[in-house]
Scaffold this active site. Structure first.
Site, short mmCIF file in Angstrom:
data_model
loop_
_atom_site.label_atom_id
_atom_site.label_comp_id
_atom_site.label_asym_id
_atom_site.label_seq_id
_atom_site.Cartn_x
_atom_site.Cartn_y
_atom_site.Cartn_z
N LYS A 123 39.89 44.53 35.81
CA LYS A 123 38.73 44.11 36.61
C LYS A 123 37.72 45.23 36.81
O LYS A 123 36.52 45.03 36.62
CB LYS A 123 39.19 43.60 37.97
N ASN A 146 35.28 44.29 45.36
CA ASN A 146 36.54 45.02 45.45
C ASN A 146 36.44 46.41 44.84
O ASN A 146 37.32 47.24 44.99
CB ASN A 146 37.63 44.21 44.73
N HIS A 193 51.31 40.57 42.66
CA HIS A 193 51.00 40.14 44.04
C HIS A 193 51.79 38.89 44.44
O HIS A 193 51.34 38.14 45.32
CB HIS A 193 49.50 39.87 44.21
#
Length: 474
Positions: A123, A146, A193
């Site tokens: 990302k 982020n 996650h």
């Protein structure tokens, strides 16, 4: 669509005092909402509280008090990392209070169109590269989310002729409702996650929310080599813009000739990144010319190119910045050469898939430094990598025993575990010394942990910085 002004005079609870929480609290305070900010950290550990209190915003530290969320609460804005099981969020859900993350609020505010970028790996590199390519094409990007700058801050600063380029996590996307990026990018999906999401179904659904509110006039950039991404393509309303390393696409951004399964990097013939569409194809740049190494980074480049083309970038403007881009700190970052051994910092590799991609991107004998937060995996998926590409392993953190066991099962004789010393920095420095002792001239020492950092460090950035300092001072 909502707008912060619709909450004027109403109670808004902001859960979490991180930078994004401060930003969103200021937004609602400025329009006249009754803002209460809450953080479980004590007051001494919450330096941001003073700034908000001087503005007249109520700040409650040291836990989540009873009565924080009430029947007259109109909105709860949560820090993305706070689980949905904490009491204030459970209470808000019971009362029917709207629960969102800062990303949702930023999308209400932004006059600029948004490029949203998400995925399990890549990302930050893709978001940063997209910003560089748009800048070179004269399209005025603001890179946020982020990756650093809170999205609300960027949205307030944006003008209609900007593009807001946002790195987005599954945590952020899970808390969206009306968020609609004009260009949505899904890079890949891998198991990560799961302690937060409870399973892959919720994780995939959270990532897929990036497409939920797109319309036929928007663009969905999808990794055609990832089976889950390809499956999701059937349910998106936006125009698909696939990218692929392995397929010659009729429409999209791909590599010609495609990569073959099992092909080693050194065997790869000359390849070109091309944009293909019904009216013809346009060559963008040679793969060998890219400024960042590795097949996974070629995939990141394809995604960034696709996003920029969807935003209207001139393809002729993209080659130069693709050649010049040298990557992002803590992502397969070259650190130093010591005694003819190269050191690379890949601290951002927080899952086994990311570590596998990084190891396969480097040539030569690899001494791998790995380990960190234990989220319940057995790390057996690293077994083929250890057999084929790794010569030695130094394991740290909560998972050091598991990592060492996989290395031993792979037949590696040079396996060392470093037990905790007086602090995390001393432990990592000792691990770097152990790795150096196992390396031969011409080898690579690679920090690519395959685990999150929070068992020992505040962040992967802190872990990476200490590794770099340790390498430089060997």
């Amino acid at each position: 669509m909502n707008h912060p002004e619709s909450y004027k005079g109403q109670r808004v609870v902001v859960l979490g005092l991180a930078r994004s929480g401060v930003s969103v609290a200021k937004v609602f305070h400025a329009i006249g909402a009754k803002v209460v900010v809450n953080d479980r950290k004590d007051r001494d550990s919450s330096p941001e509280a003073s700034e908000l209190e001087t503005l007249g915003i109520t700040v409650v530290c040291g836990g989540h008090p009873e009565g924080l969320v009430t029947a007259d609460t109109a909105l709860l804005v949560k820090n993305p990392g706070i689980p949905y099981t904490v009491e204030p969020i459970v209470r808000a859900s019971e009362l029917g209070v709207e629960i969102v993350t800062e990303v949702e609020v930023a999308s209400w505010l932004s006059p600029a169109p948004i490029i949203g970028i998400t995925g399990s790996n890549g990302k930050t590199t893709t978001t940063t590269l997209t910003g560089e390519l748009l800048r070179a094409a004269g399209l005025h990007p603001i890179v946020a989310g982020n990756i650093g700058t809170p999205l609300c801050e960027a949205a307030i600063a944006a003008e209609p002729d900007n593009w807001l380029v946002a790195e987005l996590s599954s945590f952020q996307l899970k808390g969206t409702a009306a968020f609609r990026p004009r260009v949505a990018v899904l890079l890949n999906l891998a198991e990560t996650h799961l302690d937060y999401h409870g399973g892959m179904d919720d994780y995939i659904a959270s990532k897929a929310k990036i497409f939920a509110n797109q319309t036929a006039g928007d663009t969905a950039v999808l990794n055609w080599d990832d089976p889950v991404c390809r499956q999701l393509a059937g349910s998106v309303k936006a125009k698909p813009m696939p990218f692929s390393l392995k397929e010659k696409l009729a429409k999209g951004v791909c590599v010609e000739p495609p990569f073959r399964n099992g092909e080693a990097e050194e065997e790869a013939p000359a390849r070109t990144i091309v944009w293909r569409r019904p009216e013809g194809e346009t060559a963008i740049v040679g793969v060998a010319e890219l400024g960042i190494p590795g097949r996974h980074n070629t995939a990141n480049a394809l995604a960034a190119i696709a996003a920029c083309l969807a935003a209207g970038a001139d393809p002729a403007a993209l080659a130069a910045p693709l050649r010049d881009f040298r990557g992002v700190e803590h992502r397969l970052e070259f650190v130093a050469v010591k005694h003819d051994v190269r050191y690379y910092n890949d601290s951002k590799a927080t899952n086994p898939t990311a570590t596998t991609m990084s190891v396969r991107s480097l040539k030569g004998r690899i001494v791998l430094l790995a380990g960190g937060l234990d989220r319940g995996s057995d790390y057996m998926e690293l077994l083929p990598l250890f057999k084929e590409r790794v010569a030695a392993v130094v394991a740290i953190g909560e998972t050091r025993g598991k990592i060492a066991k996989v290395a031993e099962l792979a037949g590696l004789r040079a396996v060392k575990t470093v037990d905790p010393l007086e602090d995390a920095e001393a432990t990592l420095r000792q691990a770097v010394r152990e790795a150096a002792s196992l390396a031969r001239p011409g080898d690579v020492v690679l920090l690519s942990p395959a685990c999150a950092s929070w068992d020992m460090f505040e962040s992967y950035e802190q872990r990476g910085r200490i590794f770099k300092q340790s390498a430089h001072t060997l």
